[in-house]
Motif scaffolding. Sequence first.
Motif, PDB file in Angstrom:
ATOM      1  N   UNK A 114      -0.201 -27.497  70.499  1.00 40.59           N
ATOM      2  CA  UNK A 114       1.257 -27.488  70.438  1.00 40.59           C
ATOM      3  C   UNK A 114       1.834 -26.178  70.941  1.00 40.59           C
ATOM      4  N   UNK A 115       1.106 -25.099  70.739  1.00 40.16           N
ATOM      5  CA  UNK A 115       1.583 -23.793  71.185  1.00 40.16           C
ATOM      6  C   UNK A 115       1.636 -23.683  72.697  1.00 40.16           C
ATOM      7  N   UNK A 116       0.924 -24.583  73.377  1.00 40.28           N
ATOM      8  CA  UNK A 116       0.898 -24.546  74.841  1.00 40.28           C
ATOM      9  C   UNK A 116       1.963 -25.444  75.462  1.00 40.28           C
ATOM     10  N   UNK A 117       2.706 -26.187  74.646  1.00 44.51           N
ATOM     11  CA  UNK A 117       3.751 -27.066  75.168  1.00 44.51           C
ATOM     12  C   UNK A 117       5.070 -26.743  74.470  1.00 44.51           C
ATOM     13  N   UNK A 148       1.193 -22.098  57.206  1.00 47.03           N
ATOM     14  CA  UNK A 148       0.191 -23.153  57.079  1.00 47.03           C
ATOM     15  C   UNK A 148       0.011 -23.928  58.376  1.00 47.03           C
ATOM     16  N   UNK A 149       1.102 -24.156  59.085  1.00 45.58           N
ATOM     17  CA  UNK A 149       1.031 -24.935  60.330  1.00 45.58           C
ATOM     18  C   UNK A 149       0.695 -24.069  61.535  1.00 45.58           C
ATOM     19  N   UNK A 150       0.860 -22.760  61.385  1.00 50.38           N
ATOM     20  CA  UNK A 150       0.665 -21.802  62.475  1.00 50.38           C
ATOM     21  C   UNK A 150       1.621 -22.075  63.641  1.00 50.38           C
ATOM     22  N   UNK A 151       2.794 -22.603  63.285  1.00 49.93           N
ATOM     23  CA  UNK A 151       3.838 -22.906  64.259  1.00 49.93           C
ATOM     24  C   UNK A 151       5.162 -22.332  63.754  1.00 49.93           C
TER      25      UNK A 151
END
Length: 225
Positions: A114-117, A148-151
């Motif tokens: 998700x971090x890449x989009x 917790x989600x790292x987002x």
Amino acid sequence: MQPLERIILVCGHYGCGKTNLSINLALDYAKAGEKVTLVDMDIVNPYFRSSDYPELLKENGVELIAPIYAHSNVDLPSLPPEMYSIFTREGRIIIDVGGDDAGATALGRFAPQLSRVKYSMLYVINKYRVMSETPTETMQLLREIEAASRLTATAVVNNSHVMDLTTYEDILNSVEYTAEVSGMVNLPLWATAVNRKFCEGLIGVPGDIYPVDIYVKPPWKDSVE
């Protein structure tokens, strides 16, 4: 309202109304002609799950990805293999994240992808829920979810209600709270989600109003999540 990214994550405190919001978003995008997949990632709470509404979603052209043991008497925290397909699927992806930091932990395993989009992560708040009644409590809860989600959340949604007892005054009384939360977490207010029956004539709520129908109801009474 500001447009949301193709992948939308909906998170928040237990009982804040994130599942009902997720379903409304999915149905609205589908009605607008988009291909929509709704992902139920709540593998912690046995109530208020998107996977409890498969017929409603199917009838409206929304594909559902549900936990492996949804609709059974087995309640294990297990995600389906289809979950990994969200990065290659076409169309809109809406993810109903589990409540609080415990529920958001499952999302963390997808953080690298998700971090890449580009994604939108909506933090749903409800002034009238226990443990999120003050801006400070609500800010702390978001930080726990993000850890917790790292987002990172991208916007706030005010969904303050007291189930079927909600009044116009309850919605108006959440305005100051919402503004303070938005300032403390340094995130814009995407919209105030309001039961459709209250939208007409509602004056005094700043920003955009997102009308919602009430689909999610507790199994023990006929009221909203």
